[in-house]
Design an enzyme around this catalytic site. Structure first.
Site, PDB file in Angstrom:
ATOM      1  N   LYS A 176       0.972  -1.103  -0.012  1.00 25.90           N
ATOM      2  CA  LYS A 176       0.008  -0.031  -0.060  1.00 25.90           C
ATOM      3  C   LYS A 176       0.832   1.349  -0.158  1.00 25.90           C
ATOM      4  CE  LYS A 176       0.746   1.293   4.479  1.00 25.90           C
ATOM      5  NZ  LYS A 176       1.736   2.310   4.790  1.00 25.90           N
ATOM      6  N   VAL A 218      11.023  -4.540   2.688  1.00 19.43           N
ATOM      7  CA  VAL A 218      10.829  -4.901   4.404  1.00 19.43           C
ATOM      8  C   VAL A 218      10.984  -3.483   5.245  1.00 19.43           C
ATOM      9  CG1 VAL A 218      11.955  -5.908   6.263  1.00 19.43           C
ATOM     10  CG2 VAL A 218      11.587  -7.036   4.054  1.00 19.43           C
ATOM     11  N   ALA A 219      10.218  -3.343   6.253  1.00 22.26           N
ATOM     12  CA  ALA A 219      10.234  -2.059   7.222  1.00 22.26           C
ATOM     13  C   ALA A 219      10.478  -0.728   5.918  1.00 22.26           C
ATOM     14  CB  ALA A 219      11.329  -2.087   8.160  1.00 22.26           C
ATOM     15  N   GLY A 220       9.551  -0.939   5.193  1.00 23.94           N
ATOM     16  CA  GLY A 220       9.700   0.203   4.229  1.00 23.94           C
ATOM     17  C   GLY A 220       8.544   1.232   4.054  1.00 23.94           C
ATOM     18  N   MET A 242       5.304   0.269   3.562  1.00 27.95           N
ATOM     19  CA  MET A 242       4.440  -0.043   2.386  1.00 27.95           C
ATOM     20  C   MET A 242       3.646  -1.414   2.779  1.00 27.95           C
ATOM     21  SD  MET A 242       6.594   0.398  -1.047  1.00 27.95           S
ATOM     22  CE  MET A 242       5.092   0.419  -1.950  1.00 27.95           C
ATOM     23  N   ALA A 243       3.839  -1.566   4.219  1.00 29.04           N
ATOM     24  CA  ALA A 243       2.750  -2.570   5.017  1.00 29.04           C
ATOM     25  C   ALA A 243       3.078  -4.055   4.460  1.00 29.04           C
ATOM     26  CB  ALA A 243       1.539  -2.199   4.782  1.00 29.04           C
ATOM     27  N   GLY A 252       4.896  -6.436   6.190  1.00 28.16           N
ATOM     28  CA  GLY A 252       4.701  -7.303   7.074  1.00 28.16           C
ATOM     29  C   GLY A 252       3.206  -7.547   7.481  1.00 28.16           C
ATOM     30  N   SER A 253       2.148  -6.356   7.394  1.00 27.71           N
ATOM     31  CA  SER A 253       1.118  -6.503   7.333  1.00 27.71           C
ATOM     32  C   SER A 253       0.290  -7.329   6.274  1.00 27.71           C
ATOM     33  CB  SER A 253       0.197  -5.243   7.235  1.00 27.71           C
ATOM     34  OG  SER A 253       0.804  -4.486   8.265  1.00 27.71           O
ATOM     35  N   ASP A 295      -2.466  -1.665  10.226  1.00 23.88           N
ATOM     36  CA  ASP A 295      -2.652  -1.656   8.754  1.00 23.88           C
ATOM     37  C   ASP A 295      -2.933  -2.960   8.045  1.00 23.88           C
ATOM     38  OD1 ASP A 295      -1.576   0.911   8.582  1.00 23.88           O
ATOM     39  OD2 ASP A 295       0.653   0.238   8.105  1.00 23.88           O
TER      40      ASP A 295
HETATM   41  O1  C5P Z   1      -0.491  -1.366  14.840  1.00 24.83           O
HETATM   42  P1  C5P Z   1       0.775  -1.592  14.697  1.00 24.83           P
HETATM   43  O2  C5P Z   1       1.358  -2.741  15.449  1.00 24.83           O
HETATM   44  O3  C5P Z   1       1.320  -1.606  13.135  1.00 24.83           O
HETATM   45  O4  C5P Z   1       1.552  -0.291  15.027  1.00 24.83           O
HETATM   46  C1  C5P Z   1       3.214  -0.297  15.224  1.00 24.83           C
HETATM   47  C2  C5P Z   1       3.573   0.843  16.103  1.00 24.83           C
HETATM   48  O5  C5P Z   1       3.132   2.010  15.283  1.00 24.83           O
HETATM   49  C3  C5P Z   1       2.814   1.129  17.274  1.00 24.83           C
HETATM   50  O6  C5P Z   1       3.134   0.238  18.392  1.00 24.83           O
HETATM   51  C4  C5P Z   1       2.692   2.555  17.514  1.00 24.83           C
HETATM   52  O7  C5P Z   1       4.028   2.702  18.050  1.00 24.83           O
HETATM   53  C5  C5P Z   1       2.989   3.235  16.297  1.00 24.83           C
HETATM   54  N1  C5P Z   1       1.306   3.545  15.806  1.00 24.83           N
HETATM   55  C6  C5P Z   1       0.784   4.556  16.333  1.00 24.83           C
HETATM   56  N2  C5P Z   1      -0.471   5.147  15.910  1.00 24.83           N
HETATM   57  C7  C5P Z   1      -1.012   4.348  14.861  1.00 24.83           C
HETATM   58  C8  C5P Z   1      -0.526   3.089  14.487  1.00 24.83           C
HETATM   59  C9  C5P Z   1       0.871   2.730  14.714  1.00 24.83           C
HETATM   60  O8  C5P Z   1       1.502   5.233  17.140  1.00 24.83           O
HETATM   61  N3  C5P Z   1      -2.296   4.574  14.414  1.00 24.83           N
END
Ligand code: C5P
Length: 310
Positions: A8, A94-96, A98-99, A101-102, A135
């Site tokens: 994404k 990876v870790a880019g 672009m989701a 891992g999601s 995500d």
């Molecule tokens: O939801 P996810 O595990 O992908 O989020 C990873 C980290 O990104 C969260 O632990 C948080 O630090 C940050 N995050 C946030 N607000 C969001 C989504 C993610 O602060 N709406």
């Protein structure tokens, strides 16, 4: 069972202040793009994850991998032992931002659901996705959607045409929590986030020029602050003829909107020659969400199937 899942880009990422639970309220306009991971699930003696692809060595293969967690969560809800081999053929950076891992979480969930014939409803799958990460629901749904709450509450959006993108990959990743912390430092008085009507209209009408004028990412300043070289990549993409460029999500991948497919190819080759990125790829949107494709299109070869670490 193989499932294909898109990457994404966030065409708008409006971020509010930190909530008591540590997350941030978002108005997050997701657009799925045609870069895909494929997740293949096969019955096995125990749960294990393998990964192939250009960035495979950066993918965790233990239980922190969202694909493994998806299998465990679905299995626990249906009284199944998650004895499966999950293979990820990874094409999303990876870790880019672009989701990637999601995508693997959503892909594994759909693949296991199909393998085990759980009969889970779409709502239950979306529920598990939200538990896996903010995500992940969008990776399941694809297309275009507005994500509110922490990004997991989705409203589908209509897209009236094809948009052509160039993605410039940077060396190394950026940690999403670190980027949000930097956002907090730079933006102590963040306003409540809201989707921009002009941006939603540009998506609806498929108007590339209008979309270029409305792209925005509140995390961009934070990502550039942590990785100043991204400013050079953004400048190189615009100099190469992109209508607009922005950091994708929490970065460090940068995304450039092109007039058409031909222009996207030209911008990608100029970006590669610019020395400001590791690689550049073209893609289009909106792409479909996680889809069962049956047999893997790209089978893991004998020498590149890295075993699980735990
Ligand atoms: O939801 P996810 O595990 O992908 O989020 C990873 C980290 O990104 C969260 O632990 C948080 O630090 C940050 N995050 C946030 N607000 C969001 C989504 C993610 O602060 N709406």
């Amino acid at each position: 069972m193989t499932v294909r899942v898109p990457a994404k880009v966030n065409v708008q990422l409006a971020v509010g202040g930190a909530r008591p639970d540590g997350f941030h309220d978002l108005a997050n306009v997701f657009l799925a793009v045609s870069l895909y991971d494929e997740v293949t699930v096969t019955p096995a003696d125990s749960l294990r994850v393998t990964c192939t692809g250009p960035d495979a060595d950066q993918v965790p293969l233990d239980r922190t991998n969202l694909a493994a967690r998806a299998a465990e969560l679905l299995a626990a809800r249906h009284g199944i032992t998650p004895d499966v081999h999950l293979h990820i053929d990874k094409d999303i950076p990876v870790a880019g931002g672009m989701a990637g891992g999601s995508a693997d979480g959503a892909g594994a969930l759909l693949a296991c659901d199909a393998l085990w014939s759980t009969g889970a409803s779409r709502e239950e799958l979306l529920d598990i996705c939200a538990e896996l990460g903010s995500d992940v629901p969008f990776s399941l749904v694809g297309g275009a959607a507005l994500g509110t709450g922490r990004g997991e509450l989705l409203t589908p959006l209509t897209v009236g045409g094809t948009f052509h993108w160039v993605f410039a990959m940077a060396d190394g990743g950026l940690s999403t929590p670190t980027v949000f912390r930097e956002f907090d430092r730079l933006t102590p008085d963040a306003a409540p986030p809201a989707a921009a009507p002009a941006l939603l209209a540009a998506l609806r009408t498929g108007d590339t020029t209008a979309l270029a004028g409305t792209l925005s990412n509140d995390l961009q300043a934070a990502a550039v602050s942590l990785r100043p070289a991204l400013a050079d990549t953004l400048a190189a993409g615009t100099a190469a003829g992109a209508l607009a460029g922005l950091v994708s999500g929490s970065g460090p991948t940068t995304a450039f909107l092109a007039k058409d497919a031909e222009s996207a190819e030209r911008i990608a080759s100029e970006l590669r020659a610019s020395g400001t990125c590791r690689a550049a790829r073209v893609a289009s949107s909106a792409a479909p969400g996680a889809t069962v494709v049956g047999r893997p299109a790209r089978r893991p070869g004998p020498g590149n199937d890295r075993p699980a670490r735990s």
